[in-house]
Write a protein that holds these residues in place. Structure first.
Motif, short mmCIF file in Angstrom:
data_model
loop_
_atom_site.label_atom_id
_atom_site.label_comp_id
_atom_site.label_asym_id
_atom_site.label_seq_id
_atom_site.Cartn_x
_atom_site.Cartn_y
_atom_site.Cartn_z
N UNK A 482 -8.08 -6.82 33.08
CA UNK A 482 -8.45 -7.89 32.14
C UNK A 482 -9.25 -7.33 30.97
N UNK A 483 -10.20 -6.45 31.25
CA UNK A 483 -11.04 -5.88 30.20
C UNK A 483 -10.21 -5.00 29.27
N UNK A 484 -9.33 -4.19 29.85
CA UNK A 484 -8.50 -3.29 29.05
C UNK A 484 -7.54 -4.07 28.17
N UNK A 493 -6.01 -13.75 32.29
CA UNK A 493 -6.29 -13.70 33.73
C UNK A 493 -5.10 -14.19 34.56
N UNK A 494 -4.52 -15.33 34.18
CA UNK A 494 -3.43 -15.92 34.98
C UNK A 494 -2.21 -15.01 34.99
N UNK A 495 -1.87 -14.45 33.83
CA UNK A 495 -0.68 -13.59 33.73
C UNK A 495 -0.85 -12.32 34.54
N UNK A 496 -2.04 -11.75 34.49
CA UNK A 496 -2.31 -10.52 35.26
C UNK A 496 -2.26 -10.81 36.74
N UNK A 497 -2.89 -11.90 37.15
CA UNK A 497 -2.90 -12.30 38.56
C UNK A 497 -1.48 -12.51 39.08
#
Length: 550
Positions: A482-484, A493-497
């Motif tokens: 998320x930070x990167x 957040x949702x897409x990464x999760x």
């Protein structure tokens, strides 16, 4: 590096005016040129006590100034000479040895005076000029590049060196003209803010060593101590906690009782040394307590040298730094002052050491597959498969040909399979069972080392986290991603999760590559001036220490 040996017999007092009636600047200039030319023409060293190690730079420096003396004027040593002497003495707090920068010779010139005749005076003024210039040039280059050559030492250090190539002869000329020699030499320090803090820690350790009245006989670690227990070693442990200022001095009611007041000191000491802060005095705590001031002086010196090896090119933007010896990853920005993400990590075992190098993170893989390295197949998997026919299925592993065809394990005669001639690859499917976890962060390198998640979360509770095959396992990969990717609107957040749990590989290319530095520091000083000491898990300190001091 060439060395020139020059005769040495006379010295001067700063501020003492010589017989100037016959002595001129031209006389000294001629002698400087003669001494430098003698080396070029003869091609051999002169006999004597003094060696000049920066001959090539000296030749450039004096040629550029028509061989005019740099440190004297009308027979008088300049204030710059006194400033240089002070900086040479201060070099001990850089972890360097002042004697290697002609400290004794320069002090002799300053503290003694002998004059036989006017011809000899100009010669010896030329000698001291060369000595002082050589001292500056060697000190400047050592502060900027490091004293020890990583290549010659053949360590595991593969971080790219500084790109900027300074002309030290020009730096010397500038320092002499400005009179800001002290500031000039400090300008060669590494740009990292931690460096001057570490110097102050080293200064404090030198002072502690001078005032040391502790009996440093090894404390036996046979008895594990817990608060409320008695032991003969308690008094020695308490004294060392007092010495290191982890515990304020007090009068214990019972000398051999490990009381609650002493426990506070143990906890503080354990935190500083990267140990589990549980107040239990066991083997690792005893080992740390047995480190003497002299040993810590060398440890700090080794790590100051490592700081001098680091390039300053990573300081422009955000960068990831992993301190292998501290088992920690930090994503930092603003010249290393702002830490925007921090996480404990797991690094390589002692026989699978994580290498020291730098690279650039260019992409992230979410829900990755794992193509097992051939070395792990040969040395670990084939023996396990032979013992346990269900090993592959239980670990979601598939055997593939190099053309991508899946091979049924039962079709292979494992009794005849040799680890040296296994003709297939093994791949692990994505998912929570995957050895790489749910994400991996790639900075392409010849070692095939990268940062990744892990299903073995319990290992993060250990204080010594050296369990991997060399890669870096991060505790919170989702937050790191998320930070990167915070500058990428498509990846919140949702897409990464969702992608991490999709069971299908997804590659996300970074808009801007992020520098990654894997380094190895067993000592540093934090912003509050608190020293932090770490165990030398790969035993890499010794060779650097020997090169610095032996």
């Amino acid at each position: 590096m060439k060395k020139v040996f020059l005769p040495f017999c006379l010295s001067l007092i700063i501020g003492h005016v010589l017989a100037q009636s016959a002595l001129t600047s031209s006389d000294v200039s001629i002698e400087i040129r003669n001494l430098l030319e003698a080396h070029i023409i003869n091609g051999s060293n002169h006999n004597g006590k003094l060696n000049l190690v920066q001959y090539d730079l000296l030749l450039k420096f004096y040629t550029n100034r028509d061989f005019q003396e740099a440190w004297t004027q009308k027979g008088r040593l300049s204030e710059n000479a006194q400033k240089l002497l002070g900086q040479i003495e201060e070099a001990r707090f850089d972890g360097l040895t002042p004697e290697e920068y002609h400290l004794s010779e320069i002090k002799d010139f300053i503290n003694e005076f002998s004059l036989k005749n006017e011809n000899e005076s100009s010669l010896h003024l030329a000698y001291i000029d060369l000595i002082l210039s050589d001292a500056y040039l060697k000190l400047a280059t050592d502060l900027y590049r490091g004293k020890v050559s990583q290549e010659a030492l053949k360590t595991d250090w593969e971080i790219q060196p500084k790109r900027m190539k300074l002309k030290f002869e020009e730096e010397l000329e500038s320092a002499l003209k400005s009179g800001k020699l002290t500031e000039n030499l400090k300008g060669f320090w590494p740009v990292f803010k931690v460096y001057p803090r570490m110097r102050e820690s080293l200064r404090a350790y030198h002072k502690m060593e001078q005032n040391d009245a502790i009996d440093w006989n090894k404390i036996s670690g046979n008895k594990v101590l817990k608060v409320g227990e008695y032991g003969k070693v308690v008094a020695d442990v308490r004294k060392r906690l007092w010495f290191w200022k982890d515990l304020k001095e007090y009068t214990p009611e019972e000398v051999e009782l490990y009381d609650s007041a002493m426990m506070e000191g143990v906890l503080h000491f354990q935190k500083r040394n990267g140990l589990t802060a549980d107040g239990v005095v066991g083997k690792d705590t005893y080992d740390a307590l047995n480190e003497t001031p002299a040993a810590l002086i060398k440890k700090v010196a080794v790590n100051l040298e490592r700081m001098r090896w680091l390039p300053d090119t990573v300081m422009d933007n955000r960068f990831v730094v992993v301190n292998i010896a501290n088992f920690q990853l930090d994503l930092v920005q603003q010249n290393g002052l702002d830490t925007i993400f921090s996480s404990p990590v797991i690094v390589g075992r002692q026989y699978h050491t994580t290498p020291i190098f730098n690279g650039e993170m260019s992409y992230i893989v979410l829900s990755p597959t794992w193509t097992v390295p051939s070395s792990i197949i040969r040395n670990e998997m084939i023996p396990k498969i032979k013992k346990d026919p269900n090993y592959l299925n239980r670990n979601h592993l598939k055997i593939l040909t190099y053309s991508g065809q899946e091979v049924n394990p039962s079709a292979i005669d494992w009794s005849k399979t040799s680890s040296k001639s296994f003709p297939y690859m093994i791949r692990q499917s994505p998912g929570p069972h995957n050895s790489l976890g749910l994400a991996k962060f790639i900075f392409p390198n010849k070692h095939n080392v990268y940062i990744h998640d892990t299903p073995s979360k319990s290992l993060f509770s250990k204080d010594i986290r050296a369990f991997s095959h060399g890669c870096i396992r991060v505790q919170n990969p989702e937050r790191l991603a998320e930070v990167i990717l915070e500058d990428n609107k498509d990846w919140g957040h949702k897409e990464i999760e969702a992608a991490m749990h999709s069971g299908r590989e997804t590659t996300v290319m970074l808009k801007e590559k992020i520098p990654v530095v894997l380094l190895y520091l067993t000592f540093w000083t934090d912003e509050s001036g608190n020293p932090h000491i770490r165990k030398d898990i790969y035993e890499r300190d010794r060779r650097i220490s020997e090169a610095l001091f032996d």
